[in-house]
Motif scaffolding. Structure first.
Motif, PDB file in Angstrom:
ATOM      1  N   ARG B  92       0.828  -1.206   0.000  1.00  0.00           N
ATOM      2  CA  ARG B  92       0.000   0.000   0.000  1.00  0.00           C
ATOM      3  C   ARG B  92       0.862   1.257   0.000  1.00  0.00           C
ATOM      4  N   LEU B 106       3.166  12.252  11.675  1.00  0.00           N
ATOM      5  CA  LEU B 106       3.671  11.374  10.612  1.00  0.00           C
ATOM      6  C   LEU B 106       4.509  12.161   9.618  1.00  0.00           C
ATOM      7  N   ILE B 109       7.893  12.709  11.035  1.00  0.00           N
ATOM      8  CA  ILE B 109       8.730  11.496  11.038  1.00  0.00           C
ATOM      9  C   ILE B 109       9.270  11.221   9.641  1.00  0.00           C
ATOM     10  N   ARG B 110       8.385  11.390   8.669  1.00  0.00           N
ATOM     11  CA  ARG B 110       8.831  11.063   7.312  1.00  0.00           C
ATOM     12  C   ARG B 110       9.890  12.031   6.843  1.00  0.00           C
ATOM     13  N   SER B 113      13.300  10.970   8.555  1.00  0.00           N
ATOM     14  CA  SER B 113      13.994   9.789   8.048  1.00  0.00           C
ATOM     15  C   SER B 113      14.361   9.975   6.596  1.00  0.00           C
ATOM     16  N   SER B 117      14.538   2.095   3.737  1.00  0.00           N
ATOM     17  CA  SER B 117      15.583   1.115   4.059  1.00  0.00           C
ATOM     18  C   SER B 117      15.665   0.057   2.967  1.00  0.00           C
TER      19      SER B 117
ATOM     20  N   ASP C 398       4.493   0.857   5.897  1.00  0.00           N
ATOM     21  CA  ASP C 398       5.725   1.581   6.182  1.00  0.00           C
ATOM     22  C   ASP C 398       6.201   1.196   7.581  1.00  0.00           C
ATOM     23  N   ARG C 400       9.040   1.187   8.914  1.00  0.00           N
ATOM     24  CA  ARG C 400      10.031   2.081   9.513  1.00  0.00           C
ATOM     25  C   ARG C 400       9.333   3.224  10.225  1.00  0.00           C
ATOM     26  N   THR C 401       8.396   3.872   9.514  1.00  0.00           N
ATOM     27  CA  THR C 401       7.661   4.961  10.142  1.00  0.00           C
ATOM     28  C   THR C 401       6.870   4.434  11.334  1.00  0.00           C
ATOM     29  N   ALA C 404       9.112   4.329  14.200  1.00  0.00           N
ATOM     30  CA  ALA C 404       9.398   5.675  14.693  1.00  0.00           C
ATOM     31  C   ALA C 404       8.195   6.243  15.436  1.00  0.00           C
TER      32      ALA C 404
END
Lengths: 571, 348, 586
Positions: B92, B106, B109-110, B113, B117, C398, C400-401, C404
């Motif tokens: 998704r 959110l 956070i995005r 980072s 990964s 996601d 990873r998010t 976090a």
């Protein structure tokens, strides 16, 4: 080797050797090259203790040695009718077995097939070897049963072995053995498992049959006294070798070999009561016999000794279920009363089923409820509740008959002997207890290193010593010996009896000595109590009872004791 | 005792060692027994090493592609299964949501980072293949050894313990105590074994290794009980017990200090037999879905997965679990036979 | 000459030599509409009983057409009154309950059949279809529950039968779903005499007026239906759409008398392998329950493998009108234990959001579904009114998010590597499933492991799980819902607050969502309602009550001789619309 002249030799055994392979690396020589003859129409007794090789010899004659681990090296010969039995083909040998040579064994119950009737087993021999028809065989079987003295043969012929008594089973075995009128009857300890009165009857039967059928009998036994009654020739074996052989008079009157002499004298005799019984070693080492074996010991109660245990009207019944709701009572012990003096021995004699063992076990509270009283140190032993028995358990102990079964096979000797000390909390520390055990081992004549060994590493006699030592750990006042030496060889028996006597002298223990062997009882006991079917028949000092028995049953019992060869000659 | 043995022993005068030494010597002579013993030791070693995480610690890591074939076959030709009509490839992607109270967090956070990964590279083949998620079948097999053997051992010990206590009480005391235990025993044995464990497993809601051990241990004591009880009946009337009674040994002492060492060899052989039985039972339970949980792997759970894999032609997980099981069960059974021969009480 | 012998209406058209063989993967329950709820029993019920309405076979999106009714209902009184006129001359199949008389279908039968849902003796799991809608019926139902006996003689104001063939239904408030409900198979008409005649055994003795009747029945093993000889019949006359399939079907079936197939044989086969082998050997004609073995007959790009194409076997792929989703229990407490995933505080929303972001839907579809599913973005699946093909779920994948996010909200990792609640208490997700779901359990475990959350599996049998769910005792579970009728309302009601302890298994209570839902019920299908549905979905995602998973693909395999098949999203089965042509294929 004395040659045999007279009517001829039936079987000649020449340089017989038998080896047994125990495992991949060990081979033992059971029989180390023996030679003797079995003459026609005579009785040869093959005498020796356990391990002497006598049974092996008998089995070798019939080719019954186990194939998987026994070997007979070439050079050994067993000659019969010109043929070497060891070299015969199996088929040929089978024709001889049961027809020409037959054998009876020690335990009739295990030698008879339990799922076939007596009649079937007798007729089997007749039909196979003599080719009789069924009906003929049955008729002959009835004859045989009558001949061996089985009462009501028409009924018993269809009975199963378990329905017969021990003596009757042995008679049935004999009937099977003589059915084909063999030339040689081999009897391997046929009376050892029987009561002394029955024993006498069987011996007489065999003697009668021997005369009538003119057959030879090879009689194997460890009991020299028995031998004297019936044998013409005697062969004495020890550890696979023949020590001496010859006519019975010569063996008994003038034994040449030290071992033979030892065997003759180790057994307690009715005439004398030496202070110590001589043992084999006394004869085998050079020099005269010790003085203690020549001195006499006197026994008997005067009547003013301190009574340590008084039993009054002891009774014990066993109940078995009958039908759906019924109970059947079997009175094993009826109204037994006696007194035991301190430091003295009471001997209880009787045949199997007389209740003597039950008396002992009941006194020890090992058999549950009973009636009557047993006054010990002011208290009635039989009415003390189980929870309070502990202090009294120490004071009366028992040595059982079977040395192979009374020691826990998984315990080391040390554990066996330490246990009573631990249970009764004798001694203040483990090391103190261990010291006691070591002292006891020494006292019964066993090396210290026995502490770490297991029972199966010891012989029967040694195990009895251990059992005695176990009792001694608790320093009992009363020690019951329930047929304690009955399962032992003659020489070992003498050693153990000496040990018991030494201990009594040392510790002033009172003994209740139970046995069916009258000679042994006379030797050990001060007072003798004769029991029959649960009741006391007669009680008297041992010398008196043997010299002057009052009750007919006692007389019958005494007359059954084998007298040795003199008795035979006297007849 | 055969007459041969009786004669032989009567003749022998030399010293003979204790029961266990004798047994050990006899055991060493049996070659089949030795080989099977080595196999059992090997599996024990695997179990221990796996238990302390020396090996197969990372069994759950997805090191290979899904259904990675074994190396000796070669990698799978790209035919990753049919896709669905109109399906969006991959995962998704998400979209904005005006009602989302976390939108701000959110976004922060995005922003913080960096790039996404990198997924760990997944091997196209593994030593003995991979399962549905790409986990190493060989490692799973080893870990499964640990689980299955652990369950088998502990359950067998539990069952043996219960059976010994019950059997001792029933055989020694007799009377109504014996009747009670016999009734208890009859209830358990009247229900077919597999149905019994399934019934109990279905009722116990707590799943997991401990439950499986309890189920197996609490239902599997019946066979040993019968034997122990018979031994106690036999030994109770022996003279050495009478002697112990005469000395003043208490009932518990007689039961567990005197008789038990004489019965221990029977129990040992039964224990060994039941280890094998319980390993097999655990496999059956896990295969049917009643056994160990998702986070534990056992041979049974591997076989469970193998069901759906086999339809698709992926056979390696089935092969690995089956081979391991066959080897251990055969080895252990042969070992038990050799043990029983060596401990033959007649030649004491 | 032949035309003179044209068969009169009502006589047999179905060819008795033709038998359609199909399978059920789960055993049926029975064939009494008020006593079953499962999909497979519904298939048979649909074939035996007449509903008032049904759907046009070819028209997409689904279009309601009359069945037993003469025409679509007359809706008056601001949408609160529905008037139906029943066709004359429809007869029930003969049965001993009728005592030899020919029995015609009347409006009274429909009133009776609806009332039966409220009879406490029937304990119907689908009573919710009619509950709270019809004037006077709920009171009668409540009275019946108190006395234990339903009074069928009593007059219900909302179920008016002015004459033999007229049924008038009065609703309490406007409800656009009623027509769909009346097209749903459980709304078929039963005869009162039959129900009273068979008492408790009605499940084994269905008597209807539909195209098929029950010929042979071995419970949990075999069901054989034969064409109803007294059926009024139907001529195949649907309008094809533009696509090739429609045109092909029309060409094959136009003008045929339905049902064309004389017998339908249904075998219960629980093992996938058995069903596959049966189809592969030609022993069954239609088969779609083959998700586990899809790669065996399909290629990577969704086409039939050449070997099967050569044999003339046909494949029809559609997405089922169903959604699967993982729900969170939204309540603060489960029983008397605190619920780690429940509540509407920001930190709890963050926890649920993180889990949703970590759930590996892609793996689920690719590995577990073997590619035979599509992602479900929206609570309403394709083929159902209200479906939005352009909708994209707001929650991405996601991990990873997700990690976090959890770190941000204080879900720190403990010594064992697993996260704890912000207040330090342990965090364990209790995930419920049945024994057969081990691969899905593993998937959840892997997903939760990627964000370091500990999971505990709770296993139980399906009926037990449902019972717990009804009491809001399940923390998390994979659930699924297939359309009862092709309207989005059937799906959105799963999130409606008051439906907690019935179909709202997340026990989701959002005042904003509920307001939107109630408004949506007053609107017919259309752009206005779709806007509301959009907002409702977004609200649900904001609270993260569900993780949307997937909708399964139905790969219908057909033997070459089966013609006329087009999957209808609302109908359970298409048997009466099919024909067997032995000359087709190869």
């Amino acid at each position: 080797m004395t040659a045999v002249n007279s009517s001829g030799t039936l079987i000649a055994i020449r340089d017989l050797k038998v080896d047994f392979r125990l495992d991949r690396t060990t081979v033992t020589q059971a029989v180390k090259g023996i030679s003797f003859d079995i003459p026609v129409n005579s009785t040869v007794a093959l005498v020796g203790e356990s391990g002497s090789g006598k049974s092996v010899t008998a089995l070798a004659i019939l080719g019954l040695l186990p194939k998987e681990n026994s070997t007979v090296p070439p050079g050994s010969r067993i000659l019969y009718g010109g043929r070497n039995l060891l070299a015969l083909a199996p088929g040929e040998l089978q024709k001889l077995r049961g027809a020409d040579i037959s054998m009876i064994f020690q335990e009739p119950m295990s030698s008879l097939n339990p799922v076939f009737t007596i009649g079937f087993q007798i007729t089997e021999v007749l039909t196979k070897h003599l080719g009789m028809t069924g009906r003929q065989a049955r008729v002959r079987a009835l004859e045989l049963l009558r001949e061996v003295g089985i009462p009501e043969p028409e009924a018993k012929i269809d009975a199963y072995p378990f329905q017969l008594s021990g003596g009757q089973q042995q008679r049935a075995m004999i009937a099977i053995a003589i059915a084909c009128e063999p030339k040689l009857l081999i009897a391997d300890e046929p009376t050892t498992a029987l009561d002394v009165t029955i024993q006498k009857q069987i011996l007489e039967l065999i003697a009668a049959l021997q005369k009538r059928l003119r057959m030879s009998v090879l009689f194997i036994t460890h009991d020299l006294a028995l031998v004297g009654e019936i044998a013409d020739y005697v062969v004495v074996m020890r550890e696979g070798e023949i020590k001496e052989q010859g006519r019975v008079e010569q063996i008994f009157e003038a034994p040449q070999d030290a071992y033979t002499r030892a065997l003759l004298l180790c057994r307690p005799q009715l005439e004398r009561r030496p202070r110590r019984l001589p043992v084999i070693d006394d004869f085998l080492k050079p020099g005269p016999l010790a003085g203690s074996t020549l001195e006499e010991r006197s026994r008997g109660l005067r009547g003013d000794e301190e009574i340590i245990l008084e039993v009054r009207h002891l009774g014990k019944s066993f109940y078995s279920r009958e039908g759906l709701f019924g109970k059947r009572e079997f009175k094993a012990v009826k109204n037994v009363s006696f007194k035991l003096a301190r430091g003295k021995t009471l001997g209880i004699v009787g045949e199997s089923g007389s209740g003597k063992t039950t008396v002992a076990l009941t006194l020890l509270r090992l058999r549950g409820e009973s009636s009557g009283e047993a006054l010990f140190d002011g208290k009635d032993l039989l009415s003390i509740p189980q929870t309070e028995m502990m202090p009294y358990k120490r004071r009366i102990q028992i040595v059982f008959q079977n040395p192979y079964a009374s020691l826990n096979p998984r315990f080391t000797i040390g554990q066996l002997l330490m246990e009573p000390l631990q249970v009764h909390r004798i001694g203040s520390s483990e090391s103190e207890r261990r010291d006691r055990v070591y002292k006891l081992l020494e006292e019964v004549g066993l090396p210290e290193v026995s502490f770490f060994k297991y029972p199966h590493e010891f012989s029967g006699g040694q195990r009895q010593r251990i059992a005695i030592a176990r009792c001694l750990t608790m320093k009992p006042d009363v020690l019951i010996c329930d047929e304690a030496v009955s399962a032992l060889d003659v020489s070992i028996q003498a050693q153990v009896l000496n040990l018991l006597q030494d201990l009594q002298d040392e510790h002033h223990m009172s003994y209740i000595f139970i046995s069916h062997d009258l000679a042994v009882v006379k030797y050990m006991a001060d007072q003798v109590m004769v029991m029959n079917e649960g009741e006391v028949v007669e009680v008297a000092n041992s010398d008196d009872i043997y010299r002057n028995p009052q009750h007919p049953y006692t007389k019958k019992l005494l007359s059954s004791i084998p007298q040795g060869w003199r008795g035979a000659r006297a007849r | 005792m055969t007459q041969a043995a009786a004669l032989a022993i009567g003749v022998q005068r030399a010293e003979s060692p204790g029961l266990w030494t004798l047994a050990w010597r006899r055991f060493c002579r049996d070659r089949v027994g030795l080989v099977s013993f080595l196999i059992v030791v090997f599996f024990f070693g695997l179990m221990a090493a796996s238990g302390v995480h020396l090996i197969a610690a990372d069994w759950s890591k997805e090191v290979g592609v899904n259904y990675a074939p074994p190396t000796f076959i070669g990698p799978e030709v790209a035919d990753g299964g049919p896709s669905a009509p109109g399906s969006h490839g991959g995962e998704r992607t998400g979209e904005a949501n005006p009602f989302d109270p976390l939108a701000g967090v959110l976004a922060e956070i995005r922003a913080a980072s960096g790039a996404a990964s990198v997924a760990e590279a997944q091997a196209p083949t593994l030593v003995f293949g991979g399962d549905r998620w790409g986990r190493d079948v060989l490692q799973k097999t080893i870990k499964g050894t640990e689980t299955s053997m652990f369950v088998g051992l502990v359950a067998a010990v539990l069952a043996a313990f219960l059976a010994t206590v019950f059997g001792a009480l029933a055989g020694y005391y007799g009377g109504w105590i014996d009747d009670f235990f016999n009734w208890f025993y009859s209830v358990f044995t009247s229900i077919p074994y597999l149905l019994l464990i399934l019934a109990i497993a279905a009722v116990l809601n707590q799943k997991g290794t401990l439950t499986v051990i309890l189920i197996l241990g609490l239902t599997g004591w019946t066979g040993i009980f019968r034997l122990v009880r018979a031994e106690y009946l036999k030994h109770k009337v022996r003279e050495y017990i009478q002697a112990a009674d005469a000395i003043g040994a208490s009932h518990p002492r007689r039961m567990f200090v005197h008789i038990l060492p004489n019965v221990s060899h029977v129990i040992l052989v039964q224990l060994s037999l039941h280890v094998v039985l319980f390993i097999k039972s655990e496999v059956v339970l896990s295969f049917l879905g009643f056994g160990v949980g998702v986070d534990t792997v056992s041979w049974g759970s591997m076989l469970n997965e193998a069901q759906s894999e086999l339809i698709l032609g992926y056979w390696w997980q089935l092969a690995a679990a089956t081979l391991a099981m066959a080897l251990l069960v055969t080895g252990f059974s042969l070992f038990t036979d050799a043990l029983r021969d060596a401990l033959d009480p007649k030649l004491k | 000459m032949l035309s003179a012998l044209a068969l009169p209406a009502g006589s047999r058209a179905a060819d008795p030599a033709k038998t359609l063989r199909v399978t059920f993967q789960v055993a049926e329950t029975g064939f009494d509409p008020t006593r079953t709820s499962d999909y497979y029993s519904g298939m048979v019920i649909e074939a035996i009983y007449d509903r008032l309405l049904t759907y046009d076979y070819l028209a997409r999106p689904s279009k309601l057409v009359p069945l037993a009714a003469e025409s679509l209902p007359q809706i008056t009184d601001n949408g609160k009154t529905y008037t139906f006129r029943i066709k004359k001359g429809i007869y029930f199949t003969p049965d001993p309950a009728f005592k030899g008389k020919k029995r015609e279908l009347t409006a009274e039968d429909y009133a009776y059949s609806i009332k039966r849902f409220f009879d406490p003796r029937n304990r119907s799991p689908y009573a919710f279809l009619f509950e709270g809608k019809i004037v006077g019926l709920d009171d009668l139902g409540a009275r019946a529950r108190k006395t234990g006996r339903f009074d069928y003689e009593a007059k219900v104001a909302g179920l008016e039968v002015p004459d033999r063939y007229t049924l008038r239904i009065h609703l309490k408030e406007i409800d656009y779903g009623l027509s769909h409900i009346l097209a749903f198979d459980l709304s078929g008409a039963v005869a009162r005499e039959v129900i009273e005649f068979y008492g408790e055994d009605t499940n084994a003795h269905p008597v209807g007026s539909g195209p098929y009747r029950l010929k042979q029945y071995t419970r949990s093993s075999k069901i054989v239906l034969e064409a109803n000889p007294g059926y009024r019949g139907k001529i195949w006359d649907f309008q094809p759409g533009d696509d090739a399939l429609d045109k092909e079907i029309a060409a094959q079936m136009e003008g045929k008398r339905l049902p064309a197939i004389g017998n339908v044989e249904i075998s219960i086969m629980e093992e996938t392998q058995s069903r596959w082998l049966a189809f592969e050997k030609g022993e069954t004609d239609l088969e779609y329950q083959l998700w586990d073995v899809a790669p065996t007959f399909m290629t990577a790009d969704g086409k039939l493998r050449p070997a099967f194409l050569k044999r003339g076997i046909k494949l029809n792929r559609t997405v089922d009108p169903e959604i699967t989703y993982t729900y969170f229990n939204m309540q603060e407490k489960i029983g008397d234990q605190p619920n780690p995933v429940g509540g509407y505080s920001l930190e709890r929303i963050a926890l649920r959001r993180a889990i949703a972001m970590a759930y590996k839907t892609g793996d689920r579809i690719r590995v577990l579904r073997k590619g035979q599913a599509v992602r479900a973005e929206h609570p309403i699946p394709p083929g159902v009114a209200g479906y939005d093909p352009n909708y994209v779920n707001s929650i991405p994948y996601d991990p990873r998010t997700a990690n976090a996010l959890l770190d941000r909200f204080g879900y720190k990792k403990g010594a064992d590597g697993y996260r704890r609640m912000p207040d330090g208490k342990p965090l364990v997700i209790r995930f419920s499933s049945t024994e057969r779901d081990r691969p899905y359990d593993e998937l959840m475990q892997r997903s939760l492991d990627s964000i370091a959350i500990r999971m505990e599996i709770h296993k139980d049998r399906f009926p037990e799980l449902l019972k717990l769910e009804r009491r809001c005792r399940i923390m998390m579970r994979n659930a699924a819902w297939i359309a009862d009728y092709a309207d989005g309302d059937n799906f959105m009601q799963l999130l409606y607050g008051p439906n907690t302890q019935q179909s709202n298994n997340a026990c989701y209570q959002s005042p904003e969502f509920d307001k939107l839902y109630e408004k949506s019920r007053t609107l017919p299908d259309g752009p206005e309602r779709n806007k509301l549905y959009w907002a409702m979905a977004r609200r649900m995602e904001a609270d993260t009550a569900w993780i949307m998973n997937d909708s399964r693909v139905r790969n219908m395999l057909m033997q070459p001789r089966v013609i006329g098949y087009k999957r209808h999203p609302a109908l359970h089965q298409e048997w009466m619309y099919l024909d067997l042509d032995s000359s087709a294929g190869k």
